[in-house]
Scaffold this motif. Structure first.
Motif, mmCIF file in Angstrom:
data_model
loop_
_atom_site.group_PDB
_atom_site.id
_atom_site.type_symbol
_atom_site.label_atom_id
_atom_site.label_comp_id
_atom_site.label_asym_id
_atom_site.label_seq_id
_atom_site.Cartn_x
_atom_site.Cartn_y
_atom_site.Cartn_z
ATOM 1 N N ILE A 1 0.842 -1.193 0.000
ATOM 2 C CA ILE A 1 0.000 0.000 0.000
ATOM 3 C C ILE A 1 0.881 1.249 0.000
ATOM 4 C CG2 ILE A 1 -1.756 1.323 1.249
ATOM 5 C CD1 ILE A 1 -2.712 -1.262 2.488
ATOM 6 N N PRO A 2 0.683 2.181 -0.938
ATOM 7 C CA PRO A 2 1.479 3.421 -0.930
ATOM 8 C C PRO A 2 1.246 4.207 0.357
ATOM 9 C CG PRO A 2 0.307 3.148 -3.016
ATOM 10 C CD PRO A 2 -0.252 2.123 -2.082
ATOM 11 N N ARG A 3 2.321 4.792 0.896
ATOM 12 C CA ARG A 3 2.225 5.558 2.133
ATOM 13 C C ARG A 3 2.787 6.956 1.925
ATOM 14 N NH1 ARG A 3 4.746 1.869 6.824
ATOM 15 N NH2 ARG A 3 4.729 3.948 7.785
ATOM 16 N N LEU A 4 2.137 7.932 2.576
ATOM 17 C CA LEU A 4 2.556 9.324 2.434
ATOM 18 C C LEU A 4 3.944 9.570 3.028
ATOM 19 C CD1 LEU A 4 -0.782 11.171 3.284
ATOM 20 C CD2 LEU A 4 0.284 10.936 1.032
ATOM 21 N N ASP A 5 4.316 8.751 4.033
ATOM 22 C CA ASP A 5 5.609 8.965 4.678
ATOM 23 C C ASP A 5 6.754 8.247 3.960
ATOM 24 O OD1 ASP A 5 4.840 6.411 5.295
ATOM 25 O OD2 ASP A 5 5.390 6.512 7.421
ATOM 26 N N GLN A 6 6.458 7.687 2.782
ATOM 27 C CA GLN A 6 7.498 6.983 2.030
ATOM 28 C C GLN A 6 7.607 7.521 0.606
ATOM 29 O OE1 GLN A 6 6.365 2.843 2.394
ATOM 30 N NE2 GLN A 6 7.383 2.633 4.365
ATOM 31 N N LYS A 7 7.502 8.837 0.478
ATOM 32 C CA LYS A 7 7.601 9.462 -0.844
ATOM 33 C C LYS A 7 8.973 9.211 -1.456
ATOM 34 C CE LYS A 7 4.258 13.233 -0.777
ATOM 35 N NZ LYS A 7 4.066 14.695 -0.918
ATOM 36 N N GLY A 8 8.956 8.868 -2.752
ATOM 37 C CA GLY A 8 10.196 8.657 -3.476
ATOM 38 C C GLY A 8 10.794 7.280 -3.332
#
Length: 352
Positions: free
Chosen positions: A278-285
């Motif tokens: 699941i994409p997470r906002l705290d793992q950008k890039g």
């Protein structure tokens, strides 16, 4: 908000007014498809239940058996090639697999309804949405065309379609994807069923519309105290609406848990992989995690645990023995309510 008159009870669907038990109880369900290449075992001993007012989310990749299980419940499997060699589907305590076609037909739509994932292909393109919504009332309640149209407008109001009275004569292609999905929800609600099965109801919708559709389903469920089975591959969709989760892989339930527990500490490597993807906002890039490999061919399911070719924790026992659904416990041995995991190494997964 507009309301709909409750339809007449269907005696064959009930075992008495004093019935106490799950609204729907699926027990050891098996579904297979006989093809030229062999027998595809799409569902292999599925067990789950749902109560009135409760939401069960059934998760898994495409081909895991989620939709086939739903089709078996609804009685809309193509047989042949499909076959149900064993199992029970109990609705209010009565096995629907032992009912006659007419008894099953009275339950379908009136007591159990389904929302399909592709609204555009599910709706007839040459008939107005008002005619298609009204058909439920004409067929099941014997209403006139005028009365059925009025009911259709009420339904469209209920699922928050703007200017319902003006749009009741529009055709499906004149609505957006989100509005078409609302029409599908309205069709499912038409006869106020006790249970709704929503099969990927937010597929192909943008994130904002997904949230609106899920909020609408949750609101209507609370209003009518319906049971809801939500079929999806997206763990992010169910976090705020489900009460409990059943994770499927290769036709089997591999983990069950209350919704918040499964997010906090998954007890199966497959569930852990789904959550990690699941994409997470705290793992950008950062690169998104992906479970290696592909789901198995159901004509040739691997021996032992079907997930073992893709599992980073797999050992010899995983390749030979099918793991049962173990009761999941705390480290002190206290059993966690509603938690089961079909993994030989669930302790290492949840406590590691």
């Amino acid at each position: 908000m507009a309301t709909i008159n409750k339809t007449a009870e269907v005696p064959s669907a009930r075992s008495g007014d004093d019935y106490v038990g799950p609204l729907l109880d699926v027990r050891d369900l098996h579904v297979e498809f006989h093809t030229r290449d062999g027998v595809a075992k799409a569902v292999n001993g599925v067990n789950y239940s749902v109560d009135a007012g409760e939401t069960l989310a059934v998760l898994g990749e495409s081909g895991s058996g989620k939709s086939v299980t739903a089709q078996a419940i609804m009685g809309i499997l193509d047989m042949p090639p499909g076959k149900i060699p064993q199992g029970e589907i109990l609705f209010r305590g009565q096995d629907m697999l032992k009912m006659s076609y007419e008894e099953r037909r009275k339950i379908r739509g009136q007591k159990i309804a389904m929302i399909f994932q592709d609204a555009l292909s599910s709706l007839n393109p040459v008939l107005t949405v008002g005619y298609q919504l009204g058909e439920m009332f004409r067929v099941h309640q014997g209403l006139s065309k005028k009365e059925a149209k009025a009911k259709a407008i009420d339904l469209m109001d209920q699922v928050k379609i703007p200017a319902a009275a003006a749009r009741v004569s529009d055709y499906p292609h004149q609505f957006s994807g989100g509005m078409r999905q609302r029409i599908m929800i309205a069709m499912a609600l038409a006869l106020e069923p006790d249970l709704i099965i929503a099969d990927e109801p937010t597929t192909a919708l943008d994130v904002t519309v997904q949230a609106q559709v899920m909020d609408l389903l949750a609101e209507l469920q609370r209003e009518y105290n319906m049971g809801l089975i939500l079929i999806t591959h997206d763990l992010g969709v169910v976090a705020d609406v489900a009460d409990k989760i059943a994770v499927m892989y290769a036709g089997r339930i591999v983990e069950t848990a209350p919704v918040h527990d499964i997010y906090k500490a998954p007890a199966h490597p497959y569930t852990k992989g789904l959550l990690a993807s699941i994409p997470r906002l705290d793992q950008k890039g950062q690169e998104l995690f992906a479970i290696k490999g592909l789901p198995p061919n159901l004509l040739h399911v691997p021996t032992g645990c079907a997930f073992n070719p893709r599992c980073t924790m797999a050992q010899d026992i995983c390749r030979t023995d099918i793991p049962p659904l173990h009761a999941v416990t705390e480290q002190d041995g206290t059993e966690l309510a509603g938690r089961r995991s079909a993994c030989h190494f669930w302790k290492e997964t949840i406590h590691g």
